[in-house]
Scaffold this active site. Structure first.
Site, PDB file in Angstrom:
ATOM      1  N   LYS A   1     100.113  -3.660 101.189  1.00  3.45           N
ATOM      2  CA  LYS A   1      98.695  -3.773 100.830  1.00  3.45           C
ATOM      3  C   LYS A   1      98.039  -4.550 101.960  1.00  3.45           C
ATOM      4  CE  LYS A   1      96.040  -4.721  96.615  1.00  3.45           C
ATOM      5  NZ  LYS A   1      96.186  -5.168  95.217  1.00  3.45           N
TER       6      LYS A   1
ATOM      7  N   GLY B   1      94.626   3.797 100.919  1.00  5.23           N
ATOM      8  CA  GLY B   1      93.570   3.514 101.898  1.00  5.23           C
ATOM      9  C   GLY B   1      93.784   2.214 102.645  1.00  5.23           C
TER      10      GLY B   1
ATOM     11  N   GLY C   1      93.918   7.794  97.395  1.00 10.87           N
ATOM     12  CA  GLY C   1      95.068   7.796  98.300  1.00 10.87           C
ATOM     13  C   GLY C   1      95.233   6.402  98.872  1.00 10.87           C
TER      14      GLY C   1
ATOM     15  N   ASP D   1      95.254   5.994  88.875  1.00 16.74           N
ATOM     16  CA  ASP D   1      95.974   5.794  90.142  1.00 16.74           C
ATOM     17  C   ASP D   1      96.697   4.454  90.163  1.00 16.74           C
ATOM     18  OD1 ASP D   1      93.125   4.965  90.242  1.00 16.74           O
ATOM     19  OD2 ASP D   1      93.718   4.066  92.145  1.00 16.74           O
ATOM     20  N   ASN D   2      96.466   3.637  89.149  1.00 15.60           N
ATOM     21  CA  ASN D   2      97.173   2.360  89.074  1.00 15.60           C
ATOM     22  C   ASN D   2      98.278   2.374  88.019  1.00 15.60           C
ATOM     23  OD1 ASN D   2      95.725   1.220  91.125  1.00 15.60           O
ATOM     24  ND2 ASN D   2      94.325   0.079  89.821  1.00 15.60           N
TER      25      ASN D   2
HETATM   26  P1  AMP Z   1      92.540  -0.349  94.139  1.00 19.26           P
HETATM   27  O1  AMP Z   1      91.308  -0.768  93.421  1.00 19.26           O
HETATM   28  O2  AMP Z   1      93.174  -1.437  94.983  1.00 19.26           O
HETATM   29  O3  AMP Z   1      93.528   0.327  93.266  1.00 19.26           O
HETATM   30  O4  AMP Z   1      92.047   0.725  95.224  1.00 19.26           O
HETATM   31  C1  AMP Z   1      91.364   1.910  94.879  1.00 19.26           C
HETATM   32  C2  AMP Z   1      91.257   2.797  96.102  1.00 19.26           C
HETATM   33  O5  AMP Z   1      90.467   2.185  97.125  1.00 19.26           O
HETATM   34  C3  AMP Z   1      92.588   3.119  96.763  1.00 19.26           C
HETATM   35  O6  AMP Z   1      92.510   4.435  97.264  1.00 19.26           O
HETATM   36  C4  AMP Z   1      92.656   2.103  97.864  1.00 19.26           C
HETATM   37  O7  AMP Z   1      93.507   2.500  98.893  1.00 19.26           O
HETATM   38  C5  AMP Z   1      91.208   2.028  98.318  1.00 19.26           C
HETATM   39  N1  AMP Z   1      90.866   0.741  98.920  1.00 19.26           N
HETATM   40  C6  AMP Z   1      90.709  -0.439  98.289  1.00 19.26           C
HETATM   41  N2  AMP Z   1      90.384  -1.416  99.167  1.00 19.26           N
HETATM   42  C7  AMP Z   1      90.343  -0.844 100.396  1.00 19.26           C
HETATM   43  C8  AMP Z   1      90.059  -1.309 101.711  1.00 19.26           C
HETATM   44  N3  AMP Z   1      89.767  -2.594 101.961  1.00 19.26           N
HETATM   45  N4  AMP Z   1      90.107  -0.416 102.721  1.00 19.26           N
HETATM   46  C9  AMP Z   1      90.410   0.867 102.497  1.00 19.26           C
HETATM   47  N5  AMP Z   1      90.671   1.377 101.295  1.00 19.26           N
HETATM   48  C10 AMP Z   1      90.627   0.541 100.246  1.00 19.26           C
HETATM   49 MG    MG Z   2      95.341   0.931  93.283  1.00 17.43          MG
END
Ligand code: AMP
Ligand code: MG
Length: 465
Positions: free
Chosen positions: A111, A89, A87, A255-256
């Protein structure tokens, strides 16, 4: 009076799709990047810098669009392992606007805008370097003809963050991206995992209606099949464009993967220096699951997960047929993407396919700079290519003959100043680090902005017509 056309369509899906959240309050807001062209495309170009900071740093709502940001709910396979704990985050859907040119529904997603119910242990933040990297990736990909999200805004937040993959403390930022949907394959997977078949049917409807309107028919009984087929082709097209651009996304988790096929979410991306099928972007991708040449397979894998969760809504054979549209679309996309990059007219599928194979064989054997090759052979103009001696050896003769049998497109723009340069603009890891170093060392943004100007020049040179 506002020049933008606000929408709040995502709310129609209902509360099971998102959580209403608040943005973090940042100690300081310093505008680092404002995408004038992207802003104009949605009517945001009239904003003063102060208004820009209020909306895209403090997240004061855009009048007429969402009153409160929505953190979107989704699950996903990460490196092929199912994770129900995902979700938004560290981001949310901030607003929706119409694309003024063609009426498309566009999202302003963030972001680094703060913690949400989906942050787990994370701080909800984005590093400034991460933000700079996303701006560079999106600009380069757009210039190279990839259907990508746009970076609309990057604002430094005055916070210091701790990260294990950057020298810390490191500076914080918040990014706003302009994206054609934030609905992911993982959005559907979550509904399947929760047994929410009715909500999934609603999401299929919503996705067709707003993102594939030509396929939308309320009375249709094959909506899931229609959507899957369209997504498979869009995703295939993007995968093909990545290959032609020499791009490794790095994290092809479900999710991407956006259901519009638009490329988005740039973390550990890299461009290839030379053709290496095993070239891997993310240091944590130890098995090379998302290596350069495995990207098409990885995309096909994510689409298979999509097909599986659509089974309750569709016919098995129909979904399989829709899924099978991926590979032909990828092959076709690769041919077209290479012709586009070279600025040459097609000679028919078979001849073009042979050219594609010859090009990759040459790029592999010669280890010629990946971007260099496309730059040198723009318009299949041997006189230009022969400014370097790289293409004169006997081993190049067959590809040379193939290339020179092609005609430049009238809009190949060979007279553009970009093609008179001695070398192409690249964004290899060392290029990116060279742009980041002066920012980190002395807050000097000159090289970053100069690079963006060059990339814009490149975009114009490569844009047809
Ligand atoms: P991503 O690798 O950017 O696609 O993120 C994968 C998951 O980790 C998603 O649910 C993001 O919202 C969460 N996420 C990544 N970095 C952070 C962060 N610094 N704080 C909170 N959630 C994160
Ligand atoms: Mg992502």
């Amino acid at each position: 009076m506002t020049a933008w056309r606000p929408r709040r369509t995502h709310e129609d899906l209902g509360d099971v799709f998102f959580d209403r959240v608040a943005a973090a309050r940042f100690p300081q807001l310093t505008l680092r990047y404002r995408n004038v062209r992207a802003a104009a495309s949605v009517g945001l170009d009239g904003l003063s810098d102060a208004d820009w900071l209020r909306h895209f740093g403090a997240f004061e709502p855009l009048p007429g669009s969402l009153d409160v940001p929505l953190a979107l709910r989704y699950h996903g396979h990460q490196f092929q392992n199912y994770n129900p704990d995902l979700g938004d985050g560290r981001g949310f859907l901030f607003a929706q606007l119409e694309d003024l040119k063609n009426g498309r529904l566009l999202d302003l997603g963030t972001k680094g805008s703060g913690r949400t119910p989906w942050s787990r242990g994370g701080d909800g933040r984005l590093t400034l370097k991460g933000g700079v990297r996303e701006v560079l990736a999106t600009s380069m990909l757009e210039a190279l003809g990839v259907n990508t999200s746009k970076s609309l805004s990057l604002i430094e937040t005055g916070e210091e963050l701790e990260r294990h993959d950057e020298p810390s403390p490191t500076r914080g930022s918040v990014l706003v991206r302009l994206s054609h949907s934030h609905i992911r394959i993982g959005t559907f997977q979550r509904l399947d995992a929760l047994g929410e078949t009715e909500a999934m049917a609603r999401l299929v409807d919503h996705a067709l209606k707003h993102y594939y309107p030509a396929l939308w028919d309320d009375a249709a009984t094959d909506k899931a099949e229609r959507l899957l087929g369209a997504v498979a082709e869009s995703v295939a097209e993007t995968g093909a464009r990545w290959i032609a651009a020499g791009f490794v996304h790095g994290v092809l988790n479900t999710d991407n993967i956006n259901i519009t096929g638009e490329s988005f979410d740039y973390g550990p991306w890299r461009f290839l220096p030379t053709y290496d099928p095993a070239f891997t972007a993310a240091y944590f991708d130890q098995s090379g699951l998302y290596a350069f040449s495995r990207q098409p397979d990885a995309l096909a894998w994510t689409l298979t997960r999509f097909a599986e969760v659509l089974l309750p809504l569709g016919d098995h054979a129909g979904l399989e047929a829709a899924l099978n549209r991926f590979w032909p679309a990828f092959q076709r996309g690769l041919r077209l993407a290479l012709l586009d990059r070279l600025g040459i007219e097609s000679q028919g599928d078979e001849t073009d396919m042979a050219l594609v194979e010859d090009v990759f064989r040459f790029l592999y054997q010669s280890q010629m700079g990946y971007e260099r090759f496309f730059f040198d052979w723009r318009g299949a103009d041997a006189a230009r290519a022969d400014r370097t001696s790289a293409y004169l050896g006997a081993e190049f003769a067959p590809l040379r003959a193939a290339l020179t049998s092609y005609r430049a497109r009238p809009d190949a723009r060979l007279d553009h100043a970009y093609f008179a340069r001695s070398a192409p603009r690249t964004m290899l890891i060392e290029d990116m680090e060279a742009l980041w170093a002066p920012i980190a060392e002395r807050d000097d943004w000159t090289a970053f902005h100069a690079a963006l100007d060059e990339i814009e020049m490149m975009r114009q040179a490569y844009s047809a017509g």
